[in-house]
Design a protein around this motif. Sequence first.
Motif, PDB file in Angstrom:
ATOM      1  N   SER A 147      25.714 -12.863  62.382  1.00  0.00           N
ATOM      2  CA  SER A 147      24.768 -13.005  61.276  1.00  0.00           C
ATOM      3  C   SER A 147      24.509 -11.641  60.665  1.00  0.00           C
ATOM      4  CB  SER A 147      23.440 -13.578  61.765  1.00  0.00           C
ATOM      5  OG  SER A 147      23.632 -14.851  62.331  1.00  0.00           O
ATOM      6  N   VAL A 148      24.653 -11.564  59.346  1.00  0.00           N
ATOM      7  CA  VAL A 148      24.387 -10.331  58.609  1.00  0.00           C
ATOM      8  C   VAL A 148      23.270 -10.629  57.622  1.00  0.00           C
ATOM      9  CG1 VAL A 148      25.335  -8.564  57.098  1.00  0.00           C
ATOM     10  CG2 VAL A 148      26.800  -9.641  58.819  1.00  0.00           C
ATOM     11  N   SER A 149      22.197  -9.857  57.692  1.00  0.00           N
ATOM     12  CA  SER A 149      21.066 -10.131  56.798  1.00  0.00           C
ATOM     13  C   SER A 149      20.467  -8.836  56.261  1.00  0.00           C
ATOM     14  CB  SER A 149      19.989 -10.943  57.529  1.00  0.00           C
ATOM     15  OG  SER A 149      19.462 -10.204  58.600  1.00  0.00           O
ATOM     16  N   TRP A 150      19.868  -8.967  55.083  1.00  0.00           N
ATOM     17  CA  TRP A 150      19.082  -7.898  54.470  1.00  0.00           C
ATOM     18  C   TRP A 150      17.645  -8.360  54.614  1.00  0.00           C
ATOM     19  CZ3 TRP A 150      20.591  -5.194  49.295  1.00  0.00           C
ATOM     20  CH2 TRP A 150      19.617  -4.247  48.954  1.00  0.00           C
ATOM     21  N   PRO A 151      16.884  -7.775  55.518  1.00  0.00           N
ATOM     22  CA  PRO A 151      15.516  -8.241  55.764  1.00  0.00           C
ATOM     23  C   PRO A 151      14.628  -8.138  54.516  1.00  0.00           C
ATOM     24  CG  PRO A 151      16.246  -6.762  57.492  1.00  0.00           C
ATOM     25  CD  PRO A 151      17.261  -6.687  56.414  1.00  0.00           C
ATOM     26  N   ARG A 152      13.772  -9.123  54.350  1.00  0.00           N
ATOM     27  CA  ARG A 152      12.841  -9.141  53.210  1.00  0.00           C
ATOM     28  C   ARG A 152      11.924  -7.920  53.227  1.00  0.00           C
ATOM     29  NH1 ARG A 152      13.103 -13.838  50.453  1.00  0.00           N
ATOM     30  NH2 ARG A 152      13.806 -15.677  51.548  1.00  0.00           N
ATOM     31  N   SER A 153      11.632  -7.424  54.420  1.00  0.00           N
ATOM     32  CA  SER A 153      10.733  -6.264  54.540  1.00  0.00           C
ATOM     33  C   SER A 153      11.356  -4.982  53.979  1.00  0.00           C
ATOM     34  CB  SER A 153      10.354  -6.061  56.008  1.00  0.00           C
ATOM     35  OG  SER A 153      11.516  -5.788  56.777  1.00  0.00           O
ATOM     36  N   GLU A 154      12.655  -4.983  53.741  1.00  0.00           N
ATOM     37  CA  GLU A 154      13.343  -3.795  53.226  1.00  0.00           C
ATOM     38  C   GLU A 154      13.613  -3.938  51.722  1.00  0.00           C
ATOM     39  OE1 GLU A 154      13.904  -0.973  55.005  1.00  0.00           O
ATOM     40  OE2 GLU A 154      12.704  -2.045  56.490  1.00  0.00           O
ATOM     41  N   ALA A 155      12.552  -4.193  50.957  1.00  0.00           N
ATOM     42  CA  ALA A 155      12.659  -4.372  49.500  1.00  0.00           C
ATOM     43  C   ALA A 155      12.251  -3.103  48.769  1.00  0.00           C
ATOM     44  CB  ALA A 155      11.794  -5.556  49.075  1.00  0.00           C
ATOM     45  N   ASP A 156      12.583  -1.964  49.301  1.00  0.00           N
ATOM     46  CA  ASP A 156      12.223  -0.672  48.737  1.00  0.00           C
ATOM     47  C   ASP A 156      13.022  -0.407  47.457  1.00  0.00           C
ATOM     48  OD1 ASP A 156      11.844   2.140  48.275  1.00  0.00           O
ATOM     49  OD2 ASP A 156      11.227   2.304  50.378  1.00  0.00           O
ATOM     50  N   ALA A 157      12.406   0.319  46.522  1.00  0.00           N
ATOM     51  CA  ALA A 157      13.055   0.644  45.244  1.00  0.00           C
ATOM     52  C   ALA A 157      14.279   1.547  45.438  1.00  0.00           C
ATOM     53  CB  ALA A 157      12.056   1.321  44.315  1.00  0.00           C
ATOM     54  N   LYS A 158      14.348   2.281  46.535  1.00  0.00           N
ATOM     55  CA  LYS A 158      15.502   3.160  46.768  1.00  0.00           C
ATOM     56  C   LYS A 158      16.798   2.371  46.953  1.00  0.00           C
ATOM     57  CE  LYS A 158      14.765   3.679  51.746  1.00  0.00           C
ATOM     58  NZ  LYS A 158      14.451   4.629  52.807  1.00  0.00           N
ATOM     59  N   TYR A 159      16.695   1.060  47.233  1.00  0.00           N
ATOM     60  CA  TYR A 159      17.879   0.216  47.379  1.00  0.00           C
ATOM     61  C   TYR A 159      18.231  -0.510  46.077  1.00  0.00           C
ATOM     62  CZ  TYR A 159      16.767   0.853  52.313  1.00  0.00           C
ATOM     63  OH  TYR A 159      16.470   1.388  53.544  1.00  0.00           O
ATOM     64  N   ALA A 160      17.531  -0.227  44.997  1.00  0.00           N
ATOM     65  CA  ALA A 160      17.697  -0.961  43.741  1.00  0.00           C
ATOM     66  C   ALA A 160      18.985  -0.611  42.999  1.00  0.00           C
ATOM     67  CB  ALA A 160      16.501  -0.724  42.827  1.00  0.00           C
ATOM     68  N   ASN A 161      19.580   0.542  43.260  1.00  0.00           N
ATOM     69  CA  ASN A 161      20.823   0.867  42.546  1.00  0.00           C
ATOM     70  C   ASN A 161      21.952  -0.049  43.015  1.00  0.00           C
ATOM     71  OD1 ASN A 161      22.060   1.865  44.877  1.00  0.00           O
ATOM     72  ND2 ASN A 161      21.401   3.948  44.491  1.00  0.00           N
ATOM     73  N   THR A 162      22.944  -0.187  42.208  1.00  0.00           N
ATOM     74  CA  THR A 162      24.041  -1.109  42.520  1.00  0.00           C
ATOM     75  C   THR A 162      25.193  -0.429  43.252  1.00  0.00           C
ATOM     76  OG1 THR A 162      25.030  -0.660  40.366  1.00  0.00           O
ATOM     77  CG2 THR A 162      23.545  -2.567  40.539  1.00  0.00           C
ATOM     78  N   SER A 163      25.008   0.821  43.614  1.00  0.00           N
ATOM     79  CA  SER A 163      26.098   1.533  44.290  1.00  0.00           C
ATOM     80  C   SER A 163      26.008   1.435  45.812  1.00  0.00           C
ATOM     81  CB  SER A 163      26.114   2.996  43.869  1.00  0.00           C
ATOM     82  OG  SER A 163      24.931   3.635  44.302  1.00  0.00           O
TER      83      SER A 163
END
Length: 178
Positions: A147-163
């Motif tokens: 299982s591979v997941s992106w936790p909801r708690s990690e919704a930081d703006a630093k991850y907003a770029n598409t790179s």
Amino acid sequence: MAVLLCLIMISLWMLGNVYARYTTESSGSDTARVAAFVFQLADGSGSQIIDLKRVEKPGDTCKYHFTVSNNKDNKVNEVTTEYHIGLELAGSMPLECTVTEEDPERSGSSKEMCKVKSFGDNVDLKDESDAVTFAPAEALEKNYVLSVSWPRSEADAKYANTSGTSVLVLNVNAKQVD
């Protein structure tokens, strides 16, 4: 002196005949074969690439099912085999990856084998399971889910770029146990 020499020669000749009576000869043959080593790793689609394109934002999850067995094409492994499952994670995405063993006999029952994550205070980018052993001459099969997941708690703006990218490597290493 000549008589003594003749007696020694006769004695030696007689001893030679005595030894000849006790010699034996034997022959035989034997055959051997190597024990079969069968180890099968398979997934449902036959793919060896884990596609993580569905994990794009917080809350996304994807699952990859695979099976490890010690039999194939009516051949069963004839030696004790031990294997480990390992995960390695690298990249900039905040992912949590877990391999669990699914027990088909007990619905909903699973056992965590290994886990990696690339966010938070306790970053673990590499993990390996304890050894799993297959007994010889006994057909066995174990089902696993990655299982591979992106936790909801990690919704930081630093991850907003598409790179943002990540690479996940799943290793299953098997060896014969002596």
